[in-house]
Design an enzyme around this catalytic site. Structure first.
Site, PDB file in Angstrom:
ATOM      1  CB  ALA A  13      -1.338  -0.151   1.003  1.00 26.81           C
ATOM      2  CG  ASN A  86      -0.856  -3.795  -5.156  1.00 23.60           C
ATOM      3  OD1 ASN A  86      -1.097  -4.118  -6.113  1.00 23.60           O
ATOM      4  ND2 ASN A  86      -0.279  -3.729  -3.969  1.00 23.60           N
ATOM      5  CE1 TYR A 152       6.579 -10.361 -10.646  1.00 22.64           C
ATOM      6  CE2 TYR A 152       5.644  -9.863 -12.898  1.00 22.64           C
ATOM      7  CZ  TYR A 152       5.586  -9.617 -12.205  1.00 22.64           C
ATOM      8  OH  TYR A 152       4.593  -8.455 -11.561  1.00 22.64           O
ATOM      9  CB  ALA A 154       7.878 -19.657 -11.512  1.00 27.89           C
ATOM     10  CB  SER A 155       5.981 -15.896  -8.744  1.00 23.76           C
ATOM     11  OG  SER A 155       6.041 -14.975  -8.664  1.00 23.76           O
ATOM     12  CE  LYS A 156       2.511 -11.229  -9.760  1.00 24.19           C
ATOM     13  NZ  LYS A 156       1.982 -11.027  -8.064  1.00 24.19           N
ATOM     14  CB  ILE A 185       0.287  -0.334 -14.059  1.00 26.16           C
ATOM     15  CG1 ILE A 185      -1.125  -1.454 -14.680  1.00 26.16           C
ATOM     16  CG2 ILE A 185      -0.595   0.526 -13.561  1.00 26.16           C
ATOM     17  CD1 ILE A 185      -1.465  -1.851 -13.238  1.00 26.16           C
TER      18      ILE A 185
END
Length: 239
Positions: A13, A86, A152, A154-156, A185
């Site tokens: 956050a 997030n 990245y 693999a983790s996602k 983004i």
């Protein structure tokens, strides 16, 4: 869900879309517990967003710290309504050049951190009579593999599988689970990776508005997966 008066937890956050998620929820009348590792950054966010933003210095890879905070903050009389997983971490390199520390950091933050938060929050949500909602921010990298992104990806991809199983597991407990798969983004996530942001990337406030729209769907209406991309992803100077 009527977001007004609801209690939300947002990880990651202190920067990027985490700030915009928190701001959008507070504008709708929610109380937000914003988690991140940097106390200084969280305090700056609180100064910007006001008293309905409660900063919580937390490393989501530390399961014991998460459990201790949740036990001290929530109870059978006070449970969260919304969890936004997030927080994310990425390092990009060829598989033979990706360090073990970088691999472990991505798996711990992106996958294990999501699990650690969720396993503590789900029992509290099950106690509520009203519908609750868990949103996991994954990335288009949870659907499409690319070179230099093996760790990245693999983790996602792991969070994608976790979310699919979780959605089917808790739907009859009145808990919605939604996976977000955003493309590029314009946030400082790219600033650490030698990738410049540009005007054709999605804006954080645009993604936050989608989050609000998904949360505000009727109680028996679930969007469990949502993919969002720039219509034209090319940098203006490359067109």
């Amino acid at each position: 869900m009527d977001i007004n008066t609801k209690t939300a937890i947002v990880t990651g956050a202190s920067s990027g879309i985490g700030i915009d998620f928190s701001q959008a929820l507070i504008k709708k009348g929610a109380t937000v517990f914003g988690l991140a590792r940097s106390t200084d950054k969280l305090q700056k966010v609180q100064q910007e967003l006001g008293e309905n933003f409660h900063p919580v210095t937390m490393d989501i890879t530390d399961h014991d710290a998460i459990e201790e905070w949740i036990n001290a903050t929530f109870s059978t009389d006070h449970q969260p309504d919304i969890l936004i997983n997030n927080a994310g971490f990425g390092r990009f390199a060829d598989v033979d050049e990706l360090s073990l520390d970088e691999w472990e950091a991505m798996v711990q933050t992106n996958l294990s951190g999501t699990f650690y938060m969720t396993r503590q929050i789900v029992p509290l949500m099950k106690e509520k009579e009203s519908v609750c909602h868990i949103i996991n921010i994954v990335s288009i990298a949870g659907k499409v593999g690319n070179p230099k992104m093996t760790g990245y990806n693999a983790s996602k991809f792991g969070v994608r599988g976790f979310s699919e199983g979780l959605f089917k597991e808790v739907r009859y407990d009145g808990i919605k689970v939604t996976c977000f798969y955003p493309g590029s983004i314009a946030t400082n996530f790219f600033g650490d990776k030698d990738i410049d942001t540009h005007d054709n990337m999605m804006q954080p406030d645009e993604v936050a508005q989608v989050l609000v729209n998904v949360l505000e769907t009727p109680d028996n209406f679930l969007i469990n997966d949502i993919t969002m991309r720039p219509l034209n992803p090319k940098a203006p100077e490359d067109q």
